[in-house]
Design an enzyme around this catalytic site. Structure first.
Site, PDB file in Angstrom:
ATOM      1  N   ASP A   1     -29.621 -81.322 -58.408  1.00  0.00           N
ATOM      2  CA  ASP A   1     -28.358 -80.966 -57.741  1.00  0.00           C
ATOM      3  C   ASP A   1     -27.155 -81.211 -58.644  1.00  0.00           C
ATOM      4  OD1 ASP A   1     -28.978 -83.756 -57.390  1.00  0.00           O
ATOM      5  OD2 ASP A   1     -27.415 -83.911 -55.856  1.00  0.00           O
TER       6      ASP A   1
ATOM      7  N   GLU B   1     -29.274 -86.272 -55.605  1.00  0.00           N
ATOM      8  CA  GLU B   1     -28.896 -87.489 -56.333  1.00  0.00           C
ATOM      9  C   GLU B   1     -27.414 -87.766 -56.158  1.00  0.00           C
ATOM     10  OE1 GLU B   1     -27.407 -89.990 -59.653  1.00  0.00           O
ATOM     11  OE2 GLU B   1     -26.838 -87.945 -59.166  1.00  0.00           O
ATOM     12  N   GLU B   2     -26.620 -86.687 -56.242  1.00  0.00           N
ATOM     13  CA  GLU B   2     -25.160 -86.847 -56.246  1.00  0.00           C
ATOM     14  C   GLU B   2     -24.621 -87.364 -54.912  1.00  0.00           C
ATOM     15  OE1 GLU B   2     -23.475 -86.762 -58.822  1.00  0.00           O
ATOM     16  OE2 GLU B   2     -24.341 -85.382 -60.275  1.00  0.00           O
TER      17      GLU B   2
ATOM     18  N   GLU C   1     -29.805 -88.713 -67.633  1.00  0.00           N
ATOM     19  CA  GLU C   1     -28.374 -88.556 -67.322  1.00  0.00           C
ATOM     20  C   GLU C   1     -27.587 -88.553 -68.626  1.00  0.00           C
ATOM     21  OE1 GLU C   1     -26.714 -88.154 -64.511  1.00  0.00           O
ATOM     22  OE2 GLU C   1     -28.070 -88.783 -62.902  1.00  0.00           O
TER      23      GLU C   1
ATOM     24  N   HIS D   1     -32.152 -84.959 -61.975  1.00  0.00           N
ATOM     25  CA  HIS D   1     -31.844 -84.436 -60.631  1.00  0.00           C
ATOM     26  C   HIS D   1     -31.420 -82.977 -60.728  1.00  0.00           C
ATOM     27  CE1 HIS D   1     -27.421 -84.772 -61.185  1.00  0.00           C
ATOM     28  NE2 HIS D   1     -27.648 -85.943 -61.742  1.00  0.00           N
TER      29      HIS D   1
ATOM     30  N   HIS E   1     -18.943 -83.708 -63.685  1.00  0.00           N
ATOM     31  CA  HIS E   1     -18.156 -83.539 -62.451  1.00  0.00           C
ATOM     32  C   HIS E   1     -16.787 -82.899 -62.694  1.00  0.00           C
ATOM     33  CE1 HIS E   1     -20.543 -86.989 -60.264  1.00  0.00           C
ATOM     34  NE2 HIS E   1     -21.290 -86.251 -61.063  1.00  0.00           N
TER      35      HIS E   1
END
Ligand code: ZN
Length: 392
Positions: A82, A144-145, A172, A80, A366
């Site tokens: 984003d 995605e997030e 991931e 992804h 994150h």
């Protein structure tokens, strides 16, 4: 794990590309078009066939690229585009300018998950030079997030294109461990509209809070029923589909019949059939029990459920070509489960064999000072390098 030496230039190229990708501030609320265009240029120069698939707003896009023949049975490398925001986070250096310190690459998205994307795109010229007989695809998504919306759109695009790849590797951050399963995550907000009135005459109103409470007790019933439905060999922790009521609000004062109430709840299915079961039990409970009682007093009363997100899980399966391939490439002798969600279930829903395996640790995702160890990037390039043997 056997480590193939990755050529220094390849690693430097992947690092440079990662630096370029980090500089695109692709937080989910922003457009990702510039980064997608940048990746498209790299892939086209490498000889890939690139499609950019815009969303309905035109501000976001998925990228789907192919090296090799345009036919079914290919291998997808998926990531992804984003990243999560950096607001209120204390960073040592600019999160959108990659910095290397002590063998670690710092920046927002280095591990989650532009590192994998950079490694995959750096490999593209090598795959193209092989003239592969088995197609290799690059699938880079948006949003995605915030609920895997780009992944779902990509699944629809693949159906429209009539293309059926066989295998997907979702990069991931797993510290390059092979992951063959994770639970789904379905989130809902259910709103009850009743009829306000004075507390002294309950029968003249429709008490939205009381109906919400009955709905929650149905969720509790389902919660224990789901334990009994856990697949026999389930390795999930806990082994069954869970339900959580996260919030219940409604009403204004002791003596007022509440006209509105709202529940926020989620379930984390270990299998799609559990989610279908929960949804059909709740629909029948509302249609056959709650709504007729509410509407007998007030015809405008209602229950609305808003889907906040329905991210499918990745169900571990006995036969999994993706797992077999990546085990061979990394020398790993098993595959694990993780507690976080990815786009893997979307690909599995298309009938593909899927694993999650990528560089960097979810521990860093994150967080402020997110980083990717150069060694992890190198291991990822080695794995993708060996993948060449599966394409010819
Ligand atoms: Zn991610």
């Amino acid at each position: 794990m056997t480590i193939m030496t990755v050529s220094k230039t390849l690693l430097e190229e992947a690092k440079a590309l990662l630096g370029e990708l980090i500089a695109f501030e692709t937080v989910s609320s922003a457009s990702n078009l510039d980064m997608i265009a940048h990746l498209a240029r790299h892939l086209q120069e490498s000889g890939a066939d690139v499609e950019i698939l815009h969303d309905e707003t035109g501000t976001k896009a998925n990228l789907f690229a192919t090296i090799g023949p345009r036919k079914d049975g290919g291998i997808v490398l998926s990531g992804h585009s984003d990243v999560v925001p950096v607001l209120d986070q204390d960073w040592t250096s600019d999160p959108f300018r990659m910095e290397e310190r002590d063998g670690k690459l710092y920046g927002r998205g280095t591990c989650d998950m532009k590192g994998f994307i950079a490694a995959a795109v750096a490999m593209a010229p090598f795959y193209a030079a092989l003239n592969p007989t088995r197609p290799i695809h690059f699938a880079f998504t948006y949003d995605e997030e915030v609920g895997c919306f780009g992944g779902q759109a990509l699944a629809n695009s693949l159906k429209e294109l009539g293309l059926k790849p066989a295998v997907a590797i979702v990069g991931e951050p797993t510290s390059m461990r092979i992951i063959e399963g994770h639970k789904g995550c379905y989130e809902y907000t259910t709103r009850f509209t009743g009829l306000e009135g004075h507390g002294s005459g309950p029968e003249r109103g429709v008490n939205a809070v009381e109906y919400a409470v009955r709905y929650v007790s149905k969720l509790l019933e389902l919660k224990s029923e789901l334990q009994a439905r856990a697949p026999k060999e389930s390795r999930f922790d806990p082994p069954w589909t869970t339900i959580n009521t996260g919030s219940l609000v409604g009403g204004v004062a002791h003596n007022v019949i509440p006209g509105k109430a709202q529940i926020e709840w989620e379930m984390r299915p270990v299998q799609r059939s559990d989610a279908d079961h929960v949804k059909s039990v709740l629909a029948a409970f509302c249609d056959e029990e709650l709504l007729p009682q509410m509407r007998a007093v007030c015809p405008d009363a209602g229950i609305e459920t808003e889907i906040i997100g329905e991210v499918d899980g990745l169900e571990p399966v006995d036969q999994n070509e993706a797992r077999d391939i990546v085990m061979e490439l990394t020398g790993a002798n098993g595959a694990d489960l993780v507690p976080f969600g990815t786009e893997a279930g979307i690909f599995q829903g298309l009938g593909m064999n899927v694993v999650v395996c990528g560089p960097g640790s979810i521990e860093q995702a994150h967080k402020p000072d997110e980083f990717l160890e150069v060694e992890q990037l190198s291991q990822c390039l080695a794995m993708l390098g060996r993948l060449s043997h599966k394409l010819v």
